[in-house]
Design a protein around this motif. Structure first.
Motif, short mmCIF file in Angstrom:
data_model
loop_
_atom_site.label_atom_id
_atom_site.label_comp_id
_atom_site.label_asym_id
_atom_site.label_seq_id
_atom_site.Cartn_x
_atom_site.Cartn_y
_atom_site.Cartn_z
N LEU A 150 -60.92 25.58 64.06
CA LEU A 150 -62.10 26.18 63.44
C LEU A 150 -61.73 26.84 62.13
O LEU A 150 -61.17 27.94 62.10
CB LEU A 150 -62.75 27.18 64.40
N ASP A 151 -62.04 26.18 61.02
CA ASP A 151 -61.68 26.66 59.69
C ASP A 151 -62.62 27.73 59.16
O ASP A 151 -62.20 28.57 58.37
CB ASP A 151 -61.71 25.51 58.68
N GLN A 152 -63.91 27.65 59.52
CA GLN A 152 -64.92 28.46 58.82
C GLN A 152 -65.77 29.25 59.80
O GLN A 152 -66.08 28.78 60.90
CB GLN A 152 -65.86 27.55 58.00
N ALA A 153 -66.16 30.45 59.37
CA ALA A 153 -67.14 31.25 60.10
C ALA A 153 -68.07 31.89 59.06
O ALA A 153 -67.63 32.22 57.96
CB ALA A 153 -66.47 32.32 60.95
N MET A 154 -69.33 32.05 59.40
CA MET A 154 -70.29 32.54 58.40
C MET A 154 -71.18 33.64 58.94
O MET A 154 -71.38 33.79 60.16
CB MET A 154 -71.15 31.39 57.87
N HIS A 155 -71.71 34.41 58.01
CA HIS A 155 -72.75 35.39 58.29
C HIS A 155 -73.69 35.38 57.09
O HIS A 155 -73.25 35.54 55.94
CB HIS A 155 -72.17 36.80 58.50
N LEU A 156 -74.97 35.20 57.34
CA LEU A 156 -75.97 35.10 56.29
C LEU A 156 -76.94 36.26 56.41
O LEU A 156 -77.37 36.60 57.51
CB LEU A 156 -76.74 33.78 56.40
N SER A 157 -77.30 36.85 55.27
CA SER A 157 -78.22 37.99 55.30
C SER A 157 -79.06 38.01 54.03
O SER A 157 -78.76 37.31 53.05
CB SER A 157 -77.45 39.31 55.43
N ARG A 158 -80.11 38.81 54.05
CA ARG A 158 -80.93 38.99 52.85
C ARG A 158 -80.32 40.07 51.97
O ARG A 158 -79.68 41.00 52.46
CB ARG A 158 -82.36 39.35 53.24
N ARG A 159 -80.56 39.93 50.68
CA ARG A 159 -80.07 40.90 49.70
C ARG A 159 -81.18 41.08 48.68
O ARG A 159 -81.32 40.32 47.73
CB ARG A 159 -78.80 40.36 49.02
N VAL A 190 -74.15 35.39 51.31
CA VAL A 190 -73.41 34.46 52.16
C VAL A 190 -72.00 35.00 52.32
O VAL A 190 -71.27 35.16 51.33
CB VAL A 190 -73.36 33.05 51.53
N ARG A 191 -71.62 35.31 53.54
CA ARG A 191 -70.23 35.64 53.84
C ARG A 191 -69.62 34.45 54.57
O ARG A 191 -70.14 34.02 55.60
CB ARG A 191 -70.13 36.91 54.69
N TYR A 192 -68.53 33.96 54.03
CA TYR A 192 -67.91 32.74 54.55
C TYR A 192 -66.43 32.99 54.71
O TYR A 192 -65.69 33.14 53.72
CB TYR A 192 -68.17 31.60 53.57
N ALA A 193 -65.98 33.09 55.94
CA ALA A 193 -64.58 33.35 56.22
C ALA A 193 -63.85 32.04 56.46
O ALA A 193 -64.30 31.20 57.26
CB ALA A 193 -64.45 34.24 57.46
N ILE A 194 -62.74 31.85 55.76
CA ILE A 194 -61.93 30.63 55.87
C ILE A 194 -60.57 31.00 56.43
O ILE A 194 -59.94 31.98 55.98
CB ILE A 194 -61.76 29.97 54.48
N ALA A 195 -60.10 30.25 57.41
CA ALA A 195 -58.81 30.53 58.03
C ALA A 195 -57.72 30.66 56.96
O ALA A 195 -57.58 29.79 56.10
CB ALA A 195 -58.45 29.40 59.00
N LEU A 232 -82.71 30.95 66.54
CA LEU A 232 -81.38 30.95 65.95
C LEU A 232 -80.74 32.33 66.03
O LEU A 232 -81.41 33.35 65.81
CB LEU A 232 -81.45 30.51 64.49
N PRO A 233 -79.44 32.42 66.30
CA PRO A 233 -78.75 33.72 66.30
C PRO A 233 -78.84 34.39 64.94
O PRO A 233 -78.87 33.71 63.90
CB PRO A 233 -77.30 33.34 66.65
N ASP A 234 -78.86 35.71 64.93
CA ASP A 234 -79.03 36.45 63.69
C ASP A 234 -78.05 36.05 62.58
O ASP A 234 -78.46 35.94 61.41
CB ASP A 234 -78.92 37.95 63.96
N PRO A 235 -76.75 35.85 62.87
CA PRO A 235 -75.83 35.54 61.77
C PRO A 235 -76.17 34.27 61.00
O PRO A 235 -75.79 34.15 59.84
CB PRO A 235 -74.47 35.40 62.48
N ILE A 236 -76.91 33.33 61.61
CA ILE A 236 -77.26 32.09 60.91
C ILE A 236 -78.76 31.83 60.93
O ILE A 236 -79.20 30.71 60.68
CB ILE A 236 -76.51 30.87 61.48
N ALA A 237 -79.56 32.86 61.20
CA ALA A 237 -81.00 32.67 61.23
C ALA A 237 -81.55 32.17 59.89
O ALA A 237 -82.56 31.46 59.84
CB ALA A 237 -81.69 33.97 61.63
N GLU A 258 -83.23 28.13 55.74
CA GLU A 258 -83.86 28.56 54.49
C GLU A 258 -82.88 28.41 53.33
O GLU A 258 -83.21 27.83 52.28
CB GLU A 258 -84.31 30.01 54.65
N ILE A 259 -81.67 28.91 53.48
CA ILE A 259 -80.67 28.84 52.41
C ILE A 259 -80.23 27.39 52.21
O ILE A 259 -80.09 26.92 51.07
CB ILE A 259 -79.46 29.74 52.73
N GLY A 260 -80.02 26.66 53.31
CA GLY A 260 -79.61 25.27 53.19
C GLY A 260 -80.62 24.44 52.43
O GLY A 260 -80.25 23.60 51.58
N ALA A 261 -81.90 24.65 52.69
CA ALA A 261 -82.93 23.90 51.98
C ALA A 261 -82.95 24.23 50.49
O ALA A 261 -83.12 23.34 49.63
CB ALA A 261 -84.30 24.18 52.61
#
Length: 476
Positions: free
Chosen positions: A64-73, A79-84, A179-184, A188-191
């Protein structure tokens, strides 16, 4: 989404492994280094374990290379994106680094992968497994309301993923509105990011992919297309790769993933092919926008998408130090782009990430990373070919085994490609024909005869040879 699956008999992929000279195990010194690194305490880094990150991968993945947390600002997004952070575990100049250069990348086969790193790291201490503190490079990318990047930060950090999510489960959650909060915000962002990509000219080929997966004592030949959440997830990786490229170009040193933009004459040839295939291509619509509208399950659209693949040739890596590359962009992304989000599976990402960390902090790029840059394009090119040969070889073997007792039978198929170009001149050296995709089972193979592009035809199986991994049809 799985479109079709067909059970195949037992298959031995050992001959393919031997043919490609894939390593069976790590040298003792490299394995020892990995084990020692896995047992060592994490190095000092910023504590970001409070960020509720989650991973999103195929259900069976453990690297698992990546983990994310998405939020409004405000009216935008963060976009918080953690890479191994693989570089914290691999000592420059050591036996493990040497072995990863020999391997280049993880090679995936149905009966098990040939990993870039020993499992103690790649599926253990370096993998962003849920509930575990891990070393990571944390990207924080702020977006405006339209998905445009307004700020980028990155740092070494300790993180802890909260959950290991998979594409099909998350897609079901998205459709159910849970959807779980971290990727809810991912749809929207992907689109937004997809729309921005299409506007600048990005292209993606929406053809389903063949795969071979285990099923009890046998194997399934599967045809699958990505679910929407998988595409949205890919946009986060692309966003990070573009941010990395911008940092390296500004610092005049780095490693880009490049591909020439489509040549105007190639686009014109594709446009000429649209009308005979019944594809409506308005003059004000770009290639990427058109491809995104097509239904790949319709034979004529599938044939057109197959023709469009000719626009996406020549991908590679471009290293630079001081003088900027003449062609820094990736034609499919329609922007400068770098591989930094899969260091557990791709060698190049470890070094490109280290360059970004140094440039962002205003430090000199470490010598071990700087001296590696000019050597990486060739290593990655060689191992890309090996990985592609393994993937295609496994599918060809499964097709041949699946069909070897059905020689002489006829099948329904769609014609995806033909040898004769628009000029009508056949390619020299082989009997005229093309490529067909069977309706059932999901096989794609060569077929001889007079084939109408984009139409359905009946074809007869002439050859199915597992030893040569060859399947051949003739028009019935």
């Amino acid at each position: 989404m799985v479109i079709r699956r067909v059970l195949a008999p037992r298959i031995d992929f050992g001959a393919l492994r031997r043919e490609l000279k894939l390593p069976e195990q790590f040298p003792p010194a490299a394995q020892r280094e990995a084990d020692e690194a896995a047992a060592a305490p994490l190095p000092p880094a910023a504590d970001r374990t409070d960020v509720e990150l989650v991973t999103l991968d195929p259900a069976s993945s453990r690297d698992l290379d990546q983990a994310m947390h998405l939020s409004r600002r405000g009216d935008g997004y963060r976009v918080r994106y953690a890479i191994a952070d693989v570089a914290t575990h691999v000592r420059p100049g050591g036996a493990l680094e040497e072995e990863t250069w020999r391997r280049g990348q993880t090679v995936y086969l149905p009966d098990g992968n040939v990993p870039l790193h020993p499992h103690t790291l790649g599926e253990g201490a370096a993998s962003l497994l849920p509930g575990e503190e891990r070393a990571a490079v944390l990207w924080t990318i702020d977006l405006d309301r339209d998905g445009g990047t307004v700020a980028v930060e990155l740092e070494r950090a300790r993180v802890r993923s909260r959950a290991k999510l998979d594409y099909l489960g998350v897609q079901a959650d998205a459709e159910a509105g849970r959807l779980p909060d971290p990727i809810a915000l991912l749809p929207e962002i992907g689109a937004l990011l997809t729309a921005r990509g299409l506007h600048r000219g990005a292209m993606n080929l929406p053809l389903p992919e063949q795969d071979v997966e285990p099923d009890g004592d046998g194997w399934r030949l599967v045809l699958r297309g990505p679910v929407p959440m998988e595409d949205h997830n890919a946009q986060i990786s692309l966003l990070t790769g573009m941010a990395a490229a911008d940092i390296m170009l500004a610092g005049r040193i780095g490693l880009l993933r490049t591909m020439p933009p489509p040549k105007p004459e190639a686009v014109q040839r594709l446009r000429t092919a649209a009308a005979p295939l019944g594809v409506d291509w308005p003059a004000d619509v770009g290639v990427g926008e058109l491809l995104a509208r097509l239904d790949a399950s319709e034979p004529r659209a599938a044939a057109f998408i197959d023709q469009a693949a000719e626009l996406m040739r020549g991908a590679g890596y471009t290293a630079f130090d001081g003088e900027l590359p003449q062609q820094p962009e990736h034609g499919g992304v329609a922007a400068a782009y770098a591989h930094v989000t899969a260091p557990l599976r791709r060698l190049a990402d470890r070094y490109a990430t280290e360059v970004c960390l140094a440039l962002h902090a205003g430090r000199e790029v470490p010598d071990w990373a700087r001296t590696a840059l000019p050597k990486l394009p060739e290593v990655m090119a060689v191992t890309d070919r090996t990985a592609s040969a393994a993937t295609r070889g496994a599918i060809e073997l499964a097709e041949a085994v699946l069909l070897e007792h059905r020689v002489g039978e006829t099948f329904d198929a769609a014609v995806l490609d033909v040898d004769a170009p628009p000029s009508g001149e056949a390619k020299p050296g082989r009997e005229p024909g093309g490529t067909v995709a069977l309706d059932e089972p999901p096989v794609r193979a060569r077929c001889t005869g007079d084939l109408p592009l984009g139409e359905r035809v009946r074809v007869r199986l002439v050859t199915a040879d597992p030893v040569q991994r060859k399947v051949l049809f003739a028009r019935a």
